[in-house]
Design an enzyme around this catalytic site. Structure first.
Site, PDB file in Angstrom:
ATOM      1  N   HIS A 165       0.669  -1.185   0.098  1.00  0.00           N
ATOM      2  CA  HIS A 165       0.071  -0.018   0.092  1.00  0.00           C
ATOM      3  C   HIS A 165       0.963   1.239   0.064  1.00  0.00           C
ATOM      4  CE1 HIS A 165      -0.165  -0.019   4.675  1.00  0.00           C
ATOM      5  NE2 HIS A 165       1.004  -0.248   4.130  1.00  0.00           N
ATOM      6  N   HIS A 166       2.159   1.234  -0.041  1.00  0.00           N
ATOM      7  CA  HIS A 166       3.068   2.475   0.227  1.00  0.00           C
ATOM      8  C   HIS A 166       3.416   3.039  -1.302  1.00  0.00           C
ATOM      9  CE1 HIS A 166       3.252   2.334   4.131  1.00  0.00           C
ATOM     10  NE2 HIS A 166       3.798   1.120   4.347  1.00  0.00           N
ATOM     11  N   ALA A 167       3.331   2.150  -2.244  1.00  0.00           N
ATOM     12  CA  ALA A 167       3.779   2.489  -3.619  1.00  0.00           C
ATOM     13  C   ALA A 167       2.996   3.440  -4.072  1.00  0.00           C
ATOM     14  CB  ALA A 167       3.734   1.462  -4.601  1.00  0.00           C
TER      15      ALA A 167
END
Length: 390
Positions: free
Chosen positions: A131-133
């Site tokens: 979920h950080h990309a």
């Protein structure tokens, strides 16, 4: 609609490997898959290997120049362009990085397609939840944002309301960023407070762009929050918002790094509380989204003791054959764990805290309590924007 759940799995996802010593050890995926099988859950789900996300799918979220940079780093890791977050300590470049990252993304997109088209009621990709990309860069062990891609694909297929609930210990910043201006997507993230943990975002005041005010929700929990506080916060915020939004599909991210044994964060949540939230997400999908549920993995760096058990519970709940917390773990799996890792495996599917006790928000709150302050801050920031009482 089929009532059968799908488990998205291709053994090649274990190639998502940043190298020796990196916290994101792919053994956590292999061991989870083996534990799912050890409990006989393969007979309860349809195991599906979706194709890798292609260029046009990746471009639903990611910029063309970034995809090109990932391809280049994948072909020649030594030439990775760090301006894209590649070749860094968090996200070392490795050969085949584009291919395996696309494959993981493809599993989440495939899960979304199956649920939307009625081929499955629930679909799980525990290799996903990266979920950080960001649209233009890698971040926090994440190359392509499969959660955002799954949601974007749902919108492309015609969904008008998609809710995303993220209970990873880290803020779901990449998903929030992808849909910051889109009122069709409600993103809710419960995470450790940005003062004390990467990525230092996810403040309650982050509520969405002017065109989508109230579509981003952030519950920033104080370090040290345990089971009772975590469940209290979840139930004080998530169900009311889901009931109001009434999504057509519920997408959830179940990072296991909230656990008290996780080496990279500071919450104190047990496996039993994680299971309770998984059950709650399943029930919310049935109550408000006609059962349509896409469940993803995420973080989790206690790779033997926590992650396989947590995500096996997730698969079992999706399959409609929940594993009881007191269940004994099959001896064959425990032997395999020792052979692969030289670590002793846990003996049961519980941390001994089941059933987890917590107090409901409508029973009253303490304005001097740090956990209740976090809940109040989230409710006061977002609820009025959605016409709800804070």
């Amino acid at each position: 609609m089929s009532g059968r759940a799908q488990l998205m799995w291709d053994e090649a996802v274990t190639g998502y490997d940043f190298g020796p010593g990196h916290p994101m050890d792919p053994v956590r995926l292999a061991l989870t898959r083996r534990l799912v099988d050890a409990f006989g859950l393969d007979r309860e789900v349809e195991v599906v290997a979706a194709k890798a996300a292609g260029e046009s799918t990746l471009r639903l979220v990611h910029r063309q120049d970034y995809i090109g940079a990932v391809r280049a780093a994948s072909a020649d890791p030594g030439a990775a362009d760090q301006s894209y977050g590649l070749g860094t300590m968090d996200d070392p470049a490795f050969a085949g990085m584009h291919e395996v990252s696309s494959l993981i993304a493809g599993q989440s997109v495939g899960a979304a397609e199956a649920v939307w088209r009625g081929e499955a009621l629930h679909a799980v990709n525990f290799a996903g939840g990266l979920h950080h990309a960001m649209p233009g860069g890698a971040s926090g062990f994440c190359i392509y944002n499969d959660a955002s891609l799954a949601i974007a694909r749902l919108l492309e297929l015609g969904a008008e309301r998609v809710a995303y609930v993220d209970v990873d210990v880290h803020h779901g910043d990449g998903v929030q960023a992808a849909f910051w201006e889109d009122p069709r997507v409600l993103t809710i993230s419960l995470h450790e407070h940005p003062r004390t943990l990467f990525p230092q975002t996810g403040w309650p005041e982050e509520t969405g762009a002017e065109s989508a005010e109230g579509s981003a929700v952030n519950v920033a929990l104080p370090a040290g929050t345990g089971d009772a506080g975590w469940l209290r916060a979840f139930h004080a915020v998530v169900p009311e918002l889901i009931a109001d939004f009434r999504p057509q599909v519920l997408v959830t991210q179940h990072g296991a790094d909230t656990h008290f044994e996780d080496p990279l964060a500071h919450l104190a949540v047990s496996l039993d509380a994680q299971r309770a939230v998984q059950v709650a997400c399943h029930d919310l999908a049935h109550e408000y989204a006609d059962g349509r549920w896409v469940a993803l993995g995420g973080g989790g760096y206690a790779v033997v003791d926590v992650v396989p058990r947590s995500w096996t519970h997730l698969v079992a709940i999706a399959a409609g054959r929940a594993v009881e917390p007191e269940a004994t773990i099959p001896e064959g799996w425990r032997q395999e764990v020792f052979a692969k890792t030289r670590q002793l495996a846990p003996a049961r599917m519980t941390d001994g805290r089941w059933p987890v006790a917590w107090s409901a928000w409508d029973e009253g709150y303490d304005p001097a309590d740090r956990l209740d302050q976090a809940v109040l801050a989230a409710r006061r920031a977002v609820f009025p924007l959605r016409g709800l009482l804070a």
